[in-house]
Design a protein around this motif. Structure first.
Motif, PDB file in Angstrom:
ATOM      1  N   ASP A 302      -5.121   3.340  -2.438  1.00  0.00           N
ATOM      2  CA  ASP A 302      -3.977   2.106  -2.124  1.00  0.00           C
ATOM      3  C   ASP A 302      -4.470   1.283  -1.128  1.00  0.00           C
ATOM      4  OD1 ASP A 302      -3.620   2.725  -4.731  1.00  0.00           O
ATOM      5  OD2 ASP A 302      -1.033   4.015  -3.686  1.00  0.00           O
ATOM      6  N   ASP A 303      -4.521   1.618   0.212  1.00  0.00           N
ATOM      7  CA  ASP A 303      -4.037   0.933   1.186  1.00  0.00           C
ATOM      8  C   ASP A 303      -5.878  -0.205   1.036  1.00  0.00           C
ATOM      9  OD1 ASP A 303      -2.609   1.753   2.464  1.00  0.00           O
ATOM     10  OD2 ASP A 303      -3.776   3.528   3.645  1.00  0.00           O
ATOM     11  N   LEU A 304      -7.266   0.053   0.547  1.00  0.00           N
ATOM     12  CA  LEU A 304      -8.671  -0.215   0.171  1.00  0.00           C
ATOM     13  C   LEU A 304      -8.384  -1.302  -0.642  1.00  0.00           C
ATOM     14  CD1 LEU A 304     -11.535   0.781   1.540  1.00  0.00           C
ATOM     15  CD2 LEU A 304     -12.143   1.738  -0.973  1.00  0.00           C
ATOM     16  N   ILE A 305      -7.346  -0.532  -1.439  1.00  0.00           N
ATOM     17  CA  ILE A 305      -7.171  -2.346  -2.717  1.00  0.00           C
ATOM     18  C   ILE A 305      -5.685  -3.072  -1.984  1.00  0.00           C
ATOM     19  CG2 ILE A 305      -5.721  -3.326  -4.606  1.00  0.00           C
ATOM     20  CD1 ILE A 305      -6.500  -0.535  -6.157  1.00  0.00           C
ATOM     21  N   SER A 306      -5.855  -3.058  -1.012  1.00  0.00           N
ATOM     22  CA  SER A 306      -4.738  -3.841  -0.316  1.00  0.00           C
ATOM     23  C   SER A 306      -5.703  -4.669   0.483  1.00  0.00           C
ATOM     24  CB  SER A 306      -3.794  -3.449   0.849  1.00  0.00           C
ATOM     25  OG  SER A 306      -2.821  -2.882  -0.208  1.00  0.00           O
ATOM     26  N   MET A 307      -6.656  -4.133   0.867  1.00  0.00           N
ATOM     27  CA  MET A 307      -7.746  -4.631   3.018  1.00  0.00           C
ATOM     28  C   MET A 307      -8.764  -5.686   1.637  1.00  0.00           C
ATOM     29  SD  MET A 307      -8.312  -1.074   4.142  1.00  0.00           S
ATOM     30  CE  MET A 307     -10.312  -1.063   4.696  1.00  0.00           C
ATOM     31  N   CYS A 308      -8.995  -4.928   0.030  1.00  0.00           N
ATOM     32  CA  CYS A 308      -9.789  -6.211  -0.086  1.00  0.00           C
ATOM     33  C   CYS A 308      -8.718  -7.051  -0.623  1.00  0.00           C
ATOM     34  CB  CYS A 308     -10.316  -4.590  -1.555  1.00  0.00           C
ATOM     35  SG  CYS A 308     -11.286  -4.136  -0.730  1.00  0.00           S
ATOM     36  N   ASN A 309      -7.692  -6.471  -1.286  1.00  0.00           N
ATOM     37  CA  ASN A 309      -7.140  -8.250  -2.254  1.00  0.00           C
ATOM     38  C   ASN A 309      -7.093  -9.111  -0.988  1.00  0.00           C
ATOM     39  OD1 ASN A 309      -6.645  -7.197  -4.260  1.00  0.00           O
ATOM     40  ND2 ASN A 309      -4.956  -6.070  -4.267  1.00  0.00           N
ATOM     41  N   ASN A 310      -6.904  -8.592   0.860  1.00  0.00           N
ATOM     42  CA  ASN A 310      -5.939  -9.498   1.344  1.00  0.00           C
ATOM     43  C   ASN A 310      -7.449 -10.185   1.981  1.00  0.00           C
ATOM     44  OD1 ASN A 310      -3.566  -8.859   1.941  1.00  0.00           O
ATOM     45  ND2 ASN A 310      -4.425  -7.081   3.056  1.00  0.00           N
TER      46      ASN A 310
END
Length: 349
Positions: A302-310
């Motif tokens: 989930d943190d990885l997805i947030s990092m990529c979305n950012n």
């Protein structure tokens, strides 16, 4: 009494001859691979033939026993059970990456310059070696064909994809371009994963999909993470500048917590490369990397997805897919001339 002495001498000479033959066979089998390194690779179920190697990907096993597919299947349409994981350069690499799950010479206290490059075999021989080693591995599963299924097992014995990414740096093999073309003539697609240091080779090769690892955002981070040289880093930057003119290309960034997890530092380099795709993947605490990094250094999905979305607002790339089990996110280029369908049409390559 003399007969006893003669018998002892003959026995001693026989033992010496056998030992000498064993050493000769070992040298023939593993030219210039340190024996300690070779033995570890074999214990890890690598099939090795001279400078080439094959190891069954864990996802092929999962495909056989659990009917699961790898993220390359989800993203690009690869047939997991028909994929070879191999390399033409099993121990030769310019880098010693902290996150690498393979055993590195430095893990064993081996000074890399102490072993030279082997006498490289012709690409036709290497292709046959890789196919033969893979067949040997697959044949070992014939005993559980009732669990795998006859049709699936038969398909696995007729591979359609080869990922030249197992270990080492594949572009150090001097005939990598010819090797790729040989597989293509056999109707086998190719994925090549490179560290990007040999720019002239990158310019020349045309695999089905070309990966370049970009795990650092500047020279200090590169020296820390990949333990390469300033010249190597400059070569990687040169490689980024040629990727936008090639066919299907993908940057791969392995993210380590608190080390290179600020993806905003990568965006300028991502845009500079202008590749078709980017795979952002969490470091996984497996293999020999456990001797260098810890379980806490992994990134939650989930943190990885947030990092990529950012980074979507800061770059030309957007998130289009992800695979939680492998902790990997796929981003696609949004520029019209670099947008391609992630699913590969393997029948019309």
């Amino acid at each position: 009494m003399e007969n006893n002495i003669d018998n002892k001498n003959n026995y001693s000479n026989l033992k010496k001859d056998k030992k000498s033959q064993k050493i000769q066979n070992l040298e023939k089998r593993i030219p210039q691979i340190p024996e300690q390194l070779y033995n570890i690779l074999r214990k890890q179920h690598y099939q090795i033939e001279d400078h080439s190697a094959v190891k069954l990907c864990g996802w092929v096993r999962k495909s056989f026993l659990e009917d699961k597919v790898c993220y390359k299947s989800k993203f690009y349409g690869i047939n997991t059970h028909r994929c070879i994981q191999g390399t033409p350069s099993v121990i030769w690499c310019q880098q010693q990456c902290e996150f690498c799950w393979r055993v590195l010479p430095s893990d064993l206290g081996i000074n890399e310059p102490n072993f030279k490059a082997p006498k490289w075999k012709e690409p036709e021989e290497v292709a046959e070696d890789i196919l033969k080693m893979h067949k040997t591995i697959i044949t070992g599963y014939k005993g559980i064909i009732d669990r795998i299924g006859t049709e699936k097992y038969k398909e696995a014995t007729e591979p359609k994809h080869v990922a030249l990414s197992l270990a080492g740096e594949p572009t150090m093999y001097p005939y990598i371009d010819e090797l790729i073309n040989i597989f293509h003539k056999k109707k086998i697609s190719t994925f090549v994963v490179s560290n990007g240091i040999l720019t002239d080779v990158i310019e020349k090769i045309n695999p089905t999909q070309l990966y370049v690892s970009l795990d650092a955002y500047d020279l200090p981070s590169y020296k820390k993470i990949c333990r390469g040289t300033e010249q190597d880093w400059q070569s990687i930057l040169n490689t980024l500048d040629v990727l936008g003119e090639k066919g299907r290309t993908c940057l791969r960034t392995t993210v380590i917590k608190n080390i290179n997890d600020d993806l905003s530092k990568f965006t300028e380099l991502y845009d500079r490369a202008n590749v078709n795709f980017i795979e952002v993947k969490s470091y996984m605490n497996v293999g020999y990397s456990r001797n260098r990094l810890n379980l806490d250094d992994m990134i939650k999905h989930d943190d990885l997805i947030s990092m990529c979305n950012n980074i979507e607002d800061k770059s030309i790339f957007k998130v289009i897919d992800d695979a939680p089990e492998s902790r990997v996110v796929l981003l696609s280029n949004t520029k019209d001339d670099r947008v391609v369908n992630p699913k590969i049409d393997f029948e019309n390559l």
